[in-house]
Design a protein around this motif. Sequence first.
Motif, PDB file in Angstrom:
ATOM      1  N   ALA A  32       0.833  -1.205   0.000  1.00 30.38           N
ATOM      2  CA  ALA A  32       0.000   0.000   0.000  1.00 30.38           C
ATOM      3  C   ALA A  32       0.869   1.256   0.000  1.00 30.38           C
ATOM      4  N   ALA A  33       1.999   1.196   0.731  1.00 29.53           N
ATOM      5  CA  ALA A  33       2.897   2.357   0.783  1.00 29.53           C
ATOM      6  C   ALA A  33       3.510   2.628  -0.594  1.00 29.53           C
ATOM      7  N   ALA A  34       3.892   1.551  -1.283  1.00 28.37           N
ATOM      8  CA  ALA A  34       4.463   1.710  -2.624  1.00 28.37           C
ATOM      9  C   ALA A  34       3.403   2.237  -3.596  1.00 28.37           C
ATOM     10  N   ALA A  35       2.157   1.787  -3.428  1.00 26.04           N
ATOM     11  CA  ALA A  35       1.069   2.288  -4.269  1.00 26.04           C
ATOM     12  C   ALA A  35       0.860   3.772  -4.027  1.00 26.04           C
ATOM     13  N   GLU A  36       0.892   4.177  -2.753  1.00 23.88           N
ATOM     14  CA  GLU A  36       0.702   5.591  -2.433  1.00 23.88           C
ATOM     15  C   GLU A  36       1.822   6.442  -3.041  1.00 23.88           C
ATOM     16  N   ALA A  37       3.042   5.943  -2.969  1.00 20.09           N
ATOM     17  CA  ALA A  37       4.173   6.691  -3.539  1.00 20.09           C
ATOM     18  C   ALA A  37       4.020   6.847  -5.055  1.00 20.09           C
ATOM     19  N   ALA A  38       3.600   5.762  -5.714  1.00 19.97           N
ATOM     20  CA  ALA A  38       3.406   5.814  -7.173  1.00 19.97           C
ATOM     21  C   ALA A  38       2.285   6.793  -7.533  1.00 19.97           C
ATOM     22  N   LEU A  39       1.212   6.758  -6.765  1.00 17.17           N
ATOM     23  CA  LEU A  39       0.073   7.642  -7.024  1.00 17.17           C
ATOM     24  C   LEU A  39       0.465   9.105  -6.834  1.00 17.17           C
ATOM     25  N   ARG A  40       1.175   9.389  -5.747  1.00 15.25           N
ATOM     26  CA  ARG A  40       1.584  10.779  -5.497  1.00 15.25           C
ATOM     27  C   ARG A  40       2.542  11.261  -6.589  1.00 15.25           C
ATOM     28  N   ALA A  41       3.451  10.375  -7.031  1.00 12.44           N
ATOM     29  CA  ALA A  41       4.385  10.738  -8.097  1.00 12.44           C
ATOM     30  C   ALA A  41       3.644  11.014  -9.410  1.00 12.44           C
ATOM     31  N   ALA A  42       2.493  10.345  -9.578  1.00 13.44           N
ATOM     32  CA  ALA A  42       1.688  10.524 -10.791  1.00 13.44           C
ATOM     33  C   ALA A  42       0.726  11.705 -10.670  1.00 13.44           C
ATOM     34  N   GLY A  43       0.733  12.338  -9.506  1.00 14.69           N
ATOM     35  CA  GLY A  43      -0.167  13.474  -9.307  1.00 14.69           C
ATOM     36  C   GLY A  43      -1.608  13.059  -9.069  1.00 14.69           C
ATOM     37  N   VAL A  44      -1.794  11.856  -8.477  1.00 14.74           N
ATOM     38  CA  VAL A  44      -3.140  11.329  -8.225  1.00 14.74           C
ATOM     39  C   VAL A  44      -3.350  11.179  -6.722  1.00 14.74           C
ATOM     40  N   ASP A  45      -4.501  11.606  -6.244  1.00 15.42           N
ATOM     41  CA  ASP A  45      -4.856  11.486  -4.828  1.00 15.42           C
ATOM     42  C   ASP A  45      -4.970  10.006  -4.460  1.00 15.42           C
ATOM     43  N   PRO A  46      -4.183   9.513  -3.490  1.00 12.07           N
ATOM     44  CA  PRO A  46      -4.234   8.086  -3.123  1.00 12.07           C
ATOM     45  C   PRO A  46      -5.593   7.647  -2.566  1.00 12.07           C
ATOM     46  N   THR A  47      -6.405   8.608  -2.092  1.00 12.05           N
ATOM     47  CA  THR A  47      -7.725   8.240  -1.561  1.00 12.05           C
ATOM     48  C   THR A  47      -8.813   8.252  -2.637  1.00 12.05           C
ATOM     49  N   ALA A  48      -8.438   8.596  -3.872  1.00 10.38           N
ATOM     50  CA  ALA A  48      -9.406   8.574  -4.979  1.00 10.38           C
ATOM     51  C   ALA A  48      -9.722   7.125  -5.355  1.00 10.38           C
ATOM     52  N   ARG A  49     -10.762   6.956  -6.149  1.00  8.11           N
ATOM     53  CA  ARG A  49     -11.106   5.624  -6.664  1.00  8.11           C
ATOM     54  C   ARG A  49     -10.904   5.602  -8.176  1.00  8.11           C
ATOM     55  N   GLY A  50     -10.739   4.405  -8.697  1.00  8.43           N
ATOM     56  CA  GLY A  50     -10.445   4.258 -10.123  1.00  8.43           C
ATOM     57  C   GLY A  50     -11.457   4.921 -11.028  1.00  8.43           C
ATOM     58  N   GLU A  51     -12.732   4.913 -10.627  1.00  5.17           N
ATOM     59  CA  GLU A  51     -13.782   5.451 -11.502  1.00  5.17           C
ATOM     60  C   GLU A  51     -13.687   6.960 -11.713  1.00  5.17           C
ATOM     61  N   SER A  52     -12.797   7.621 -10.951  1.00 10.95           N
ATOM     62  CA  SER A  52     -12.657   9.082 -11.115  1.00 10.95           C
ATOM     63  C   SER A  52     -11.527   9.466 -12.064  1.00 10.95           C
ATOM     64  N   LEU A  53     -10.760   8.479 -12.539  1.00  9.69           N
ATOM     65  CA  LEU A  53      -9.561   8.787 -13.334  1.00  9.69           C
ATOM     66  C   LEU A  53      -9.770   8.549 -14.828  1.00  9.69           C
ATOM     67  N   ASP A  54      -9.153   9.403 -15.645  1.00 12.61           N
ATOM     68  CA  ASP A  54      -9.171   9.174 -17.086  1.00 12.61           C
ATOM     69  C   ASP A  54      -7.963   8.343 -17.502  1.00 12.61           C
ATOM     70  N   VAL A  55      -7.883   8.016 -18.783  1.00  8.04           N
ATOM     71  CA  VAL A  55      -6.819   7.118 -19.247  1.00  8.04           C
ATOM     72  C   VAL A  55      -5.437   7.746 -19.091  1.00  8.04           C
TER      73      VAL A  55
END
Length: 287
Positions: free
Chosen positions: A247-270
């Motif tokens: 989960a920590a590695a996922a959060e780091a990847a999400l933050r590096a991508a500029g994505v809120d780690p608490t968001a859900r997949g259905e809110s993101l575009d391709v």
Amino acid sequence: MGERLLGPADVRELASGLGLRPTKTLGQNFVIDANTVRRIVRDAEVAPEDVVLEVGPGLGSLTLALLPAASRVVAVEVDPALAQRLPATVAERAPDLADRLEVVPDNALRVAELPGPPPTALVANLPYNVAVPVVLHLLGAFPSIRHGLVMVQAEVADRLTAGPGGKVYGVPSVKMAWYAHARRAGNVGRAVFWPAPNVDSGLVAFTRREPPSTSASRKEVFAAIDAAFAQRRKTLRAALAGWAGSAAAAEAALRAAGVDPTARGESLDVEAFTRIAEHRPPSPTIG
């Protein structure tokens, strides 16, 4: 052109001649309305120079409408009896166009190459049970396909064309957006089919787009999409934990991508999924 197209009596006669009883297994619902196939060809914007890939031509209702509009129609049919009968039907009803048809007896989910010039358009009445994998496979296998229109179950049409934020937005929506701009092109009633299905149909028109510019491969981006929606009620931090290693590695990847780690997949575009895939941590090497 009218006399070339199949009506209800023609379709039943052809089926009877083949001893054919439409099967749910193959998703066989044959179009018996000439106006519907004319509309599909028109809305697909088939041009005289197009090489059209048709999947599941069945008894030839749509094929007969496509042949006058395109330079060539390559029809992929999994049912051997239907694949064998189609050239004869075209020769009987449109002999002057018979040389434009190529029938490929194969499964559209597996076909990787086609005879002749590469297809430029995909136009098909797709079996409901395999519509999404067929569309995604063909767009991946044949980059030459620039546009098209498919008839699918209404619910599937909604999924393929959905934008971020809704309940129907999911894996098919994001993967379709990787390949193309897709839009709903209308509804189709049940009465135009034989046998009539117990669900409504919808038309999806699409135009190829360049995939997002990325250092990640399509396979890597699609892996991130699959992981995010496998547990769509979870936050991305939790849903992507297995994909990232923790989960920590996922959060780091999400933050590096500029994505809120608490968001859900259905809110993101391709594009967002593409950035996430670019920041996936490398797999640990096992020595």
